[in-house]
Write a protein that holds these residues in place. Structure first.
Motif, PDB file in Angstrom:
ATOM      1  N   LEU A 135       0.827  -1.209   0.000  1.00  0.00           N
ATOM      2  CA  LEU A 135       0.000   0.000   0.000  1.00  0.00           C
ATOM      3  C   LEU A 135       0.860   1.257   0.000  1.00  0.00           C
ATOM      4  O   LEU A 135       0.615   2.202  -0.759  1.00  0.00           O
ATOM      5  N   GLU A 136       1.862   1.272   0.846  1.00  0.00           N
ATOM      6  CA  GLU A 136       2.733   2.446   0.966  1.00  0.00           C
ATOM      7  C   GLU A 136       3.531   2.668  -0.323  1.00  0.00           C
ATOM      8  O   GLU A 136       3.729   3.816  -0.758  1.00  0.00           O
ATOM      9  N   THR A 137       3.980   1.585  -0.942  1.00  0.00           N
ATOM     10  CA  THR A 137       4.743   1.704  -2.178  1.00  0.00           C
ATOM     11  C   THR A 137       3.882   2.258  -3.301  1.00  0.00           C
ATOM     12  O   THR A 137       4.309   3.163  -4.041  1.00  0.00           O
ATOM     13  N   ILE A 146       4.162   8.309 -11.152  1.00  0.00           N
ATOM     14  CA  ILE A 146       4.565   7.111 -11.884  1.00  0.00           C
ATOM     15  C   ILE A 146       3.335   6.225 -12.052  1.00  0.00           C
ATOM     16  O   ILE A 146       2.633   5.924 -11.088  1.00  0.00           O
ATOM     17  N   LYS A 147       3.062   5.814 -13.277  1.00  0.00           N
ATOM     18  CA  LYS A 147       1.893   4.993 -13.538  1.00  0.00           C
ATOM     19  C   LYS A 147       2.099   3.570 -13.031  1.00  0.00           C
ATOM     20  O   LYS A 147       3.231   3.067 -12.977  1.00  0.00           O
ATOM     21  N   ILE A 148       0.989   2.928 -12.680  1.00  0.00           N
ATOM     22  CA  ILE A 148       1.041   1.604 -12.055  1.00  0.00           C
ATOM     23  C   ILE A 148       0.330   0.606 -12.957  1.00  0.00           C
ATOM     24  O   ILE A 148      -0.903   0.652 -13.119  1.00  0.00           O
ATOM     25  N   PRO A 164     -11.628  -6.365  -7.496  1.00  0.00           N
ATOM     26  CA  PRO A 164     -12.454  -5.625  -6.528  1.00  0.00           C
ATOM     27  C   PRO A 164     -12.104  -5.944  -5.086  1.00  0.00           C
ATOM     28  O   PRO A 164     -12.178  -5.058  -4.218  1.00  0.00           O
ATOM     29  N   HIS A 165     -11.705  -7.180  -4.808  1.00  0.00           N
ATOM     30  CA  HIS A 165     -11.293  -7.532  -3.450  1.00  0.00           C
ATOM     31  C   HIS A 165     -10.030  -6.758  -3.072  1.00  0.00           C
ATOM     32  O   HIS A 165      -9.935  -6.202  -1.971  1.00  0.00           O
ATOM     33  N   ALA A 166      -9.058  -6.727  -3.986  1.00  0.00           N
ATOM     34  CA  ALA A 166      -7.825  -5.991  -3.722  1.00  0.00           C
ATOM     35  C   ALA A 166      -8.109  -4.508  -3.551  1.00  0.00           C
ATOM     36  O   ALA A 166      -7.519  -3.842  -2.681  1.00  0.00           O
ATOM     37  N   SER A 167      -9.006  -3.976  -4.355  1.00  0.00           N
ATOM     38  CA  SER A 167      -9.342  -2.554  -4.267  1.00  0.00           C
ATOM     39  C   SER A 167      -9.930  -2.206  -2.904  1.00  0.00           C
ATOM     40  O   SER A 167      -9.611  -1.156  -2.325  1.00  0.00           O
ATOM     41  N   GLN A 168     -10.767  -3.080  -2.367  1.00  0.00           N
ATOM     42  CA  GLN A 168     -11.329  -2.844  -1.038  1.00  0.00           C
ATOM     43  C   GLN A 168     -10.240  -2.786   0.022  1.00  0.00           C
ATOM     44  O   GLN A 168     -10.381  -2.092   1.032  1.00  0.00           O
ATOM     45  N   ILE A 171      -5.455  -1.840  -2.673  1.00  0.00           N
ATOM     46  CA  ILE A 171      -4.533  -2.143  -3.767  1.00  0.00           C
ATOM     47  C   ILE A 171      -5.244  -1.879  -5.086  1.00  0.00           C
ATOM     48  O   ILE A 171      -6.104  -2.655  -5.519  1.00  0.00           O
ATOM     49  N   THR A 172      -4.912  -0.754  -5.722  1.00  0.00           N
ATOM     50  CA  THR A 172      -5.492  -0.411  -7.017  1.00  0.00           C
ATOM     51  C   THR A 172      -4.378  -0.094  -8.001  1.00  0.00           C
ATOM     52  O   THR A 172      -3.310   0.407  -7.620  1.00  0.00           O
ATOM     53  N   VAL A 173      -4.626  -0.394  -9.268  1.00  0.00           N
ATOM     54  CA  VAL A 173      -3.642  -0.168 -10.326  1.00  0.00           C
ATOM     55  C   VAL A 173      -4.310   0.580 -11.467  1.00  0.00           C
ATOM     56  O   VAL A 173      -5.532   0.666 -11.550  1.00  0.00           O
ATOM     57  N   ASP A 174      -3.491   1.113 -12.363  1.00  0.00           N
ATOM     58  CA  ASP A 174      -4.015   1.841 -13.515  1.00  0.00           C
ATOM     59  C   ASP A 174      -4.332   0.913 -14.685  1.00  0.00           C
ATOM     60  O   ASP A 174      -5.091   1.285 -15.579  1.00  0.00           O
TER      61      ASP A 174
END
Length: 296
Positions: A135-137, A146-148, A164-168, A171-174
């Motif tokens: 999360l911190e990274t 910087i795009k993910i 969706p589980h990770a987003s909750q 942890i979200t990415v582009d």
């Protein structure tokens, strides 16, 4: 009849460029634009247990036993390819021959894969807690603009459950590319990583860093022309659960670090770190190297 005598190449003409093709080679020296992560063992699922344990279960449902260690050997590949690769491990193939009388057929591999899919979809979330420091990274990358990106050996059906589980959990990415999204294929080819380049609008593959805990994932990054960072303790090769990692003494961690590090280094990882929590100083070093005109 007239004849033509080739003229000597000039120092700044086209002929000179052909004669000395590397003289004019372009080198990217701008800023880091994107980091492309794997999922299990990299951002979530310390030890990469969601795919491996479910593979053990899928083989067991077919009436054949494999170990967790055997399930880990081809980790990083698309899951149907992963199942096929397990059946080609010499010790597994010998047991398969003894039990079934021939090597695994495509129909048998399909049957195991069809069992694997609903198991993986139903269980992926329970294994996929964020890895400490992830999360911190990711937040630090966003602060640096910087795009993910991301890609996975998981098929799209599994990713649709995981994301969706990770987003909750934060942890979200582009961008998230699944193993079966592209007709060209998956790892160790470069296609999933390059799809991130396209989707994120990256101007040079050398401005990207691929972060992964598996040999095929490192190969993917290299084949895409990216910097590569191997994770030695959070992922598949070390095989620690988070509880096992936290309970392990320094000697055991060093042993696992050496084993996993050797595999990932041989695969071509440019950097080796324990987990994503240690990534930011590596990115700082890569940025300095890019500014000097170095390439992956």
């Amino acid at each position: 009849m007239t004849t033509h005598t080739p003229q000597a190449s000039t120092s700044n003409g086209i002929d000179a460029a052909v004669q000395h093709p590397y003289r004019y080679q372009r080198r990217y020296s701008g800023r880091l634009q994107a980091v492309i992560f794997d999922w299990a063992g990299t951002l979530v699922d310390f030890g990469s247990f969601a795919p491996t344990q479910v593979l053990v279960d899928a083989f067991a449902a077919y009436g054949f036993q494999i170990s967790l260690t055997e399930a880990r050997v081809p980790m990083g590949m698309a899951k149907r390819d992963h199942i096929r690769a397990i059946t080609r491990i010499p010790a597994v193939e010998q047991r398969w021959l003894a039990q079934f009388g021939s090597s695994a057929t495509e129909a048998q591999i399909d049957h195991i894969y069809e069992s694997f899919m609903p198991m993986q979809i139903s269980q992926v979330a329970q294994y996929s807690a964020p890895i400490p420091g992830a999360l911190e990274t990711l937040q630090a990358l966003r602060e640096r603009h910087i795009k993910i990106g991301s890609c996975s050996g998981y098929p799209r059906q599994v990713m649709n459950t995981l994301l969706p589980h990770a987003s909750q959990a934060g942890i979200t990415v582009d961008c998230a590319v699944a193993a079966d999204d592209l007709a060209a294929g998956a790892r160790p080819g470069p296609w999933m990583a390059l799809q991130n380049v396209i989707a994120l609008g990256i101007t040079d593959v050398a401005a990207c860093v691929k972060v992964d805990d598996t040999v095929p994932g490192i190969a993917e990054g290299l084949n895409a022309g990216m910097w590569t960072v191997g994770l030695v303790l959070s992922g598949n090769e070390a095989g620690f659960s988070l509880a096992e990692f936290e309970a392990a003494d320094a000697s055991l961690k060093d042993k696992k670090r050496q084993y996993a590090g050797q595999l990932l280094a041989q695969a071509g990882a440019r950097y080796l770190i324990d987990s994503v929590a240690q990534l930011l100083p590596v990115l700082d070093d890569i940025q300095l190297r890019m500014q000097r005109g170095e390439r992956p």
